[in-house]
Design a protein around this motif. Structure first.
Motif, PDB file in Angstrom:
ATOM      1  N   MET A   1     140.612 110.200 -57.857  1.00 49.40           N
ATOM      2  CA  MET A   1     139.129 109.818 -57.070  1.00 49.40           C
ATOM      3  C   MET A   1     139.906 109.526 -55.592  1.00 49.40           C
ATOM      4  SD  MET A   1     136.509 106.621 -57.180  1.00 49.40           S
ATOM      5  CE  MET A   1     135.681 107.504 -58.478  1.00 49.40           C
ATOM      6  N   LYS A   2     139.192 110.021 -54.610  1.00 51.16           N
ATOM      7  CA  LYS A   2     139.435 109.957 -53.308  1.00 51.16           C
ATOM      8  C   LYS A   2     138.759 108.566 -52.719  1.00 51.16           C
ATOM      9  CE  LYS A   2     137.293 113.390 -51.430  1.00 51.16           C
ATOM     10  NZ  LYS A   2     136.767 114.383 -52.535  1.00 51.16           N
ATOM     11  N   ILE A   3     139.414 107.832 -51.831  1.00 51.14           N
ATOM     12  CA  ILE A   3     138.691 106.725 -51.458  1.00 51.14           C
ATOM     13  C   ILE A   3     137.389 106.811 -50.877  1.00 51.14           C
ATOM     14  CG2 ILE A   3     139.494 106.760 -49.062  1.00 51.14           C
ATOM     15  CD1 ILE A   3     140.402 103.595 -49.623  1.00 51.14           C
ATOM     16  N   THR A   4     137.157 107.925 -50.135  1.00 55.37           N
ATOM     17  CA  THR A   4     135.748 108.288 -49.731  1.00 55.37           C
ATOM     18  C   THR A   4     134.805 108.276 -50.967  1.00 55.37           C
ATOM     19  OG1 THR A   4     136.237 110.577 -49.441  1.00 55.37           O
ATOM     20  CG2 THR A   4     136.369 109.104 -47.493  1.00 55.37           C
ATOM     21  N   ASP A   5     135.114 108.662 -51.988  1.00 58.43           N
ATOM     22  CA  ASP A   5     134.311 109.028 -53.120  1.00 58.43           C
ATOM     23  C   ASP A   5     134.019 107.701 -53.751  1.00 58.43           C
ATOM     24  OD1 ASP A   5     134.329 111.785 -53.298  1.00 58.43           O
ATOM     25  OD2 ASP A   5     136.219 111.805 -54.721  1.00 58.43           O
ATOM     26  N   HIS A   6     135.065 106.745 -53.683  1.00 58.96           N
ATOM     27  CA  HIS A   6     134.771 105.335 -53.993  1.00 58.96           C
ATOM     28  C   HIS A   6     133.673 104.729 -53.257  1.00 58.96           C
ATOM     29  CE1 HIS A   6     135.271 101.356 -55.780  1.00 58.96           C
ATOM     30  NE2 HIS A   6     135.637 101.055 -54.121  1.00 58.96           N
ATOM     31  N   LEU A   7     134.025 104.938 -51.990  1.00 52.10           N
ATOM     32  CA  LEU A   7     133.018 104.158 -50.706  1.00 52.10           C
ATOM     33  C   LEU A   7     131.694 104.734 -50.919  1.00 52.10           C
ATOM     34  CD1 LEU A   7     135.386 104.299 -47.978  1.00 52.10           C
ATOM     35  CD2 LEU A   7     134.771 102.252 -49.070  1.00 52.10           C
ATOM     36  N   LEU A   8     131.343 105.978 -51.372  1.00 49.11           N
ATOM     37  CA  LEU A   8     130.181 106.642 -51.510  1.00 49.11           C
ATOM     38  C   LEU A   8     129.365 106.010 -52.623  1.00 49.11           C
ATOM     39  CD1 LEU A   8     130.736 110.476 -51.077  1.00 49.11           C
ATOM     40  CD2 LEU A   8     129.265 109.314 -49.878  1.00 49.11           C
ATOM     41  N   GLU A   9     130.283 105.744 -53.760  1.00 53.24           N
ATOM     42  CA  GLU A   9     129.697 105.311 -54.891  1.00 53.24           C
ATOM     43  C   GLU A   9     129.126 103.523 -54.443  1.00 53.24           C
ATOM     44  OE1 GLU A   9     132.197 105.220 -58.183  1.00 53.24           O
ATOM     45  OE2 GLU A   9     132.403 107.219 -58.385  1.00 53.24           O
ATOM     46  N   LEU A  48     129.503  93.651 -50.196  1.00 56.35           N
ATOM     47  CA  LEU A  48     129.647  94.039 -48.888  1.00 56.35           C
ATOM     48  C   LEU A  48     131.204  93.692 -48.397  1.00 56.35           C
ATOM     49  CD1 LEU A  48     126.426  93.457 -46.668  1.00 56.35           C
ATOM     50  CD2 LEU A  48     127.550  95.618 -47.116  1.00 56.35           C
ATOM     51  N   THR A  49     131.492  92.549 -48.740  1.00 60.10           N
ATOM     52  CA  THR A  49     132.968  91.975 -48.353  1.00 60.10           C
ATOM     53  C   THR A  49     133.978  92.849 -49.012  1.00 60.10           C
ATOM     54  OG1 THR A  49     132.306  89.825 -48.210  1.00 60.10           O
ATOM     55  CG2 THR A  49     134.450  90.091 -48.364  1.00 60.10           C
ATOM     56  N   LEU A  50     133.664  92.975 -50.309  1.00 64.19           N
ATOM     57  CA  LEU A  50     134.706  94.141 -50.802  1.00 64.19           C
ATOM     58  C   LEU A  50     134.760  95.581 -50.443  1.00 64.19           C
ATOM     59  CD1 LEU A  50     136.731  94.499 -53.184  1.00 64.19           C
ATOM     60  CD2 LEU A  50     134.958  95.120 -54.992  1.00 64.19           C
ATOM     61  N   HIS A  51     133.731  96.045 -50.084  1.00 65.66           N
ATOM     62  CA  HIS A  51     133.424  97.543 -49.411  1.00 65.66           C
ATOM     63  C   HIS A  51     134.107  97.237 -48.182  1.00 65.66           C
ATOM     64  CE1 HIS A  51     131.611 101.206 -48.715  1.00 65.66           C
ATOM     65  NE2 HIS A  51     131.453 100.980 -47.455  1.00 65.66           N
ATOM     66  N   SER A  52     133.986  96.204 -47.383  1.00 63.46           N
ATOM     67  CA  SER A  52     134.647  96.074 -45.819  1.00 63.46           C
ATOM     68  C   SER A  52     136.226  96.030 -46.210  1.00 63.46           C
ATOM     69  CB  SER A  52     134.076  94.983 -45.171  1.00 63.46           C
ATOM     70  OG  SER A  52     132.851  95.115 -44.882  1.00 63.46           O
ATOM     71  N   TRP A  53     136.555  95.325 -47.294  1.00 65.17           N
ATOM     72  CA  TRP A  53     137.954  95.109 -47.463  1.00 65.17           C
ATOM     73  C   TRP A  53     138.518  96.798 -47.863  1.00 65.17           C
ATOM     74  CZ3 TRP A  53     140.934  96.369 -51.934  1.00 65.17           C
ATOM     75  CH2 TRP A  53     142.149  95.736 -52.264  1.00 65.17           C
ATOM     76  N   TYR A  54     138.164  97.595 -48.397  1.00 69.67           N
ATOM     77  CA  TYR A  54     138.551  98.831 -48.751  1.00 69.67           C
ATOM     78  C   TYR A  54     138.619  99.453 -47.225  1.00 69.67           C
ATOM     79  CZ  TYR A  54     138.281  99.000 -53.675  1.00 69.67           C
ATOM     80  OH  TYR A  54     138.635  99.077 -55.147  1.00 69.67           O
ATOM     81  N   GLU A  55     137.743  99.554 -46.238  1.00 64.68           N
ATOM     82  CA  GLU A  55     137.517 100.210 -45.242  1.00 64.68           C
ATOM     83  C   GLU A  55     138.327  99.456 -44.310  1.00 64.68           C
ATOM     84  OE1 GLU A  55     133.025 102.112 -45.515  1.00 64.68           O
ATOM     85  OE2 GLU A  55     133.292  99.913 -44.238  1.00 64.68           O
ATOM     86  N   ASP A  56     138.413  98.207 -43.927  1.00 63.83           N
ATOM     87  CA  ASP A  56     139.250  97.709 -42.975  1.00 63.83           C
ATOM     88  C   ASP A  56     140.722  97.521 -43.172  1.00 63.83           C
ATOM     89  OD1 ASP A  56     136.823  97.238 -41.979  1.00 63.83           O
ATOM     90  OD2 ASP A  56     136.478  95.036 -42.298  1.00 63.83           O
ATOM     91  N   GLU A 128     128.939 106.893 -41.574  1.00 57.83           N
ATOM     92  CA  GLU A 128     130.147 107.140 -42.460  1.00 57.83           C
ATOM     93  C   GLU A 128     130.076 108.501 -43.202  1.00 57.83           C
ATOM     94  OE1 GLU A 128     131.970 102.734 -43.225  1.00 57.83           O
ATOM     95  OE2 GLU A 128     130.758 103.629 -44.721  1.00 57.83           O
ATOM     96  N   GLU A 129     128.926 108.444 -43.990  1.00 60.60           N
ATOM     97  CA  GLU A 129     128.689 109.846 -44.848  1.00 60.60           C
ATOM     98  C   GLU A 129     128.594 110.999 -44.038  1.00 60.60           C
ATOM     99  OE1 GLU A 129     125.865 109.026 -47.759  1.00 60.60           O
ATOM    100  OE2 GLU A 129     126.844 107.349 -48.563  1.00 60.60           O
ATOM    101  N   ALA A 130     128.031 111.016 -42.807  1.00 60.08           N
ATOM    102  CA  ALA A 130     127.667 112.281 -41.977  1.00 60.08           C
ATOM    103  C   ALA A 130     128.905 112.499 -41.133  1.00 60.08           C
ATOM    104  CB  ALA A 130     126.751 112.179 -41.455  1.00 60.08           C
ATOM    105  N   GLU A 131     129.659 111.589 -40.819  1.00 63.58           N
ATOM    106  CA  GLU A 131     130.697 111.827 -39.614  1.00 63.58           C
ATOM    107  C   GLU A 131     132.119 111.359 -40.161  1.00 63.58           C
ATOM    108  OE1 GLU A 131     129.504 111.258 -35.560  1.00 63.58           O
ATOM    109  OE2 GLU A 131     127.383 110.881 -36.458  1.00 63.58           O
ATOM    110  N   ALA A 132     132.433 110.066 -40.427  1.00 68.11           N
ATOM    111  CA  ALA A 132     133.467 109.592 -40.710  1.00 68.11           C
ATOM    112  C   ALA A 132     134.204 110.245 -41.947  1.00 68.11           C
ATOM    113  CB  ALA A 132     133.553 108.113 -41.110  1.00 68.11           C
ATOM    114  N   PHE A 133     133.537 110.269 -43.019  1.00 68.00           N
ATOM    115  CA  PHE A 133     133.929 110.808 -44.379  1.00 68.00           C
ATOM    116  C   PHE A 133     134.385 112.521 -44.302  1.00 68.00           C
ATOM    117  CE2 PHE A 133     131.829 107.511 -47.326  1.00 68.00           C
ATOM    118  CZ  PHE A 133     132.502 106.654 -46.710  1.00 68.00           C
ATOM    119  N   PRO A 134     133.642 113.197 -43.547  1.00 62.19           N
ATOM    120  CA  PRO A 134     134.096 114.694 -43.625  1.00 62.19           C
ATOM    121  C   PRO A 134     135.170 114.672 -42.577  1.00 62.19           C
ATOM    122  CG  PRO A 134     131.748 114.620 -43.301  1.00 62.19           C
ATOM    123  CD  PRO A 134     132.173 113.109 -43.405  1.00 62.19           C
TER     124      PRO A 134
END
Length: 167
Positions: A1-9, A48-56, A128-134
């Motif tokens: 799984m890509k990190i972006t797939d996880h973030l999308l979920e 949100l904190t966990l999600h931000s942890w993955y991103e940041d 994120e979904e429209a610009e960062a992930f692609p």
């Protein structure tokens, strides 16, 4: 799984959570609804904190480092700064929502601020979904995004915990 797939979920889960909480903000403001809102906002904060942890910690730094001035992607360092600023704004509004939910009724101001919070979160997700992930797919490729998710998973014991979803 890509990190972006996880973030999308995660985005889907967060939007569902916000939708569930939105129903609780509708009049009348009963004590049981407000109690569920308190618990629900806490669970949203955790997510949100966990999600931000993955991103940041994992995603944003790698994307930022891959951006070059002559890059053929639509994002730049200023865009990445905007995403970071979104995190700050979303957290500040969530702080206010939690602080103002001390009583047993919801004010019009609280409902308006919840709507602002929802819109800010949706806007951030769209960026994120429209610009960062692609762009990250172009910059890093599928293999590196998959490796990045594995790296994050190997550090999951360091991640912030999640409360159960009470709503």
């Amino acid at each position: 799984m890509k990190i972006t797939d996880h973030l999308l979920e995660d985005h889907k889960i967060l939007l569902k959570m916000i939708g569930d909480l939105g129903v609780l903000t509708e009049p009348p403001s009963e004590k049981s609804k407000i109690d569920r809102l308190r618990e629900g906002l806490g669970a949203v904060r955790d997510r949100l904190t966990l999600h931000s942890w993955y991103e940041d910690i994992f995603y944003y730094p790698l994307v930022r480092n891959a951006i070059k001035k002559d890059s053929k992607v639509r994002i730049d360092h200023a865009f990445m700064d905007t995403l970071n600023n979104d995190h700050t704004e979303i957290n500040e509004v969530l702080d206010w929502l939690e602080a103002e939910l001390k009583g047993n009724s919801l004010t019009a101001e609280w409902r308006d601020t919840f709507l602002k919070f929802s819109r800010a979160l949706e806007s951030h997700i769209l960026k994120e979904e429209a610009e960062a992930f692609p762009a990250s797919m172009t910059l890093l490729g599928e293999d590196r995004l998959t490796e990045l998710f594995s790296e994050a998973q190997s550090h999951l014991h360091e991640a912030p915990p999640l409360r159960p979803w009470p709503v």
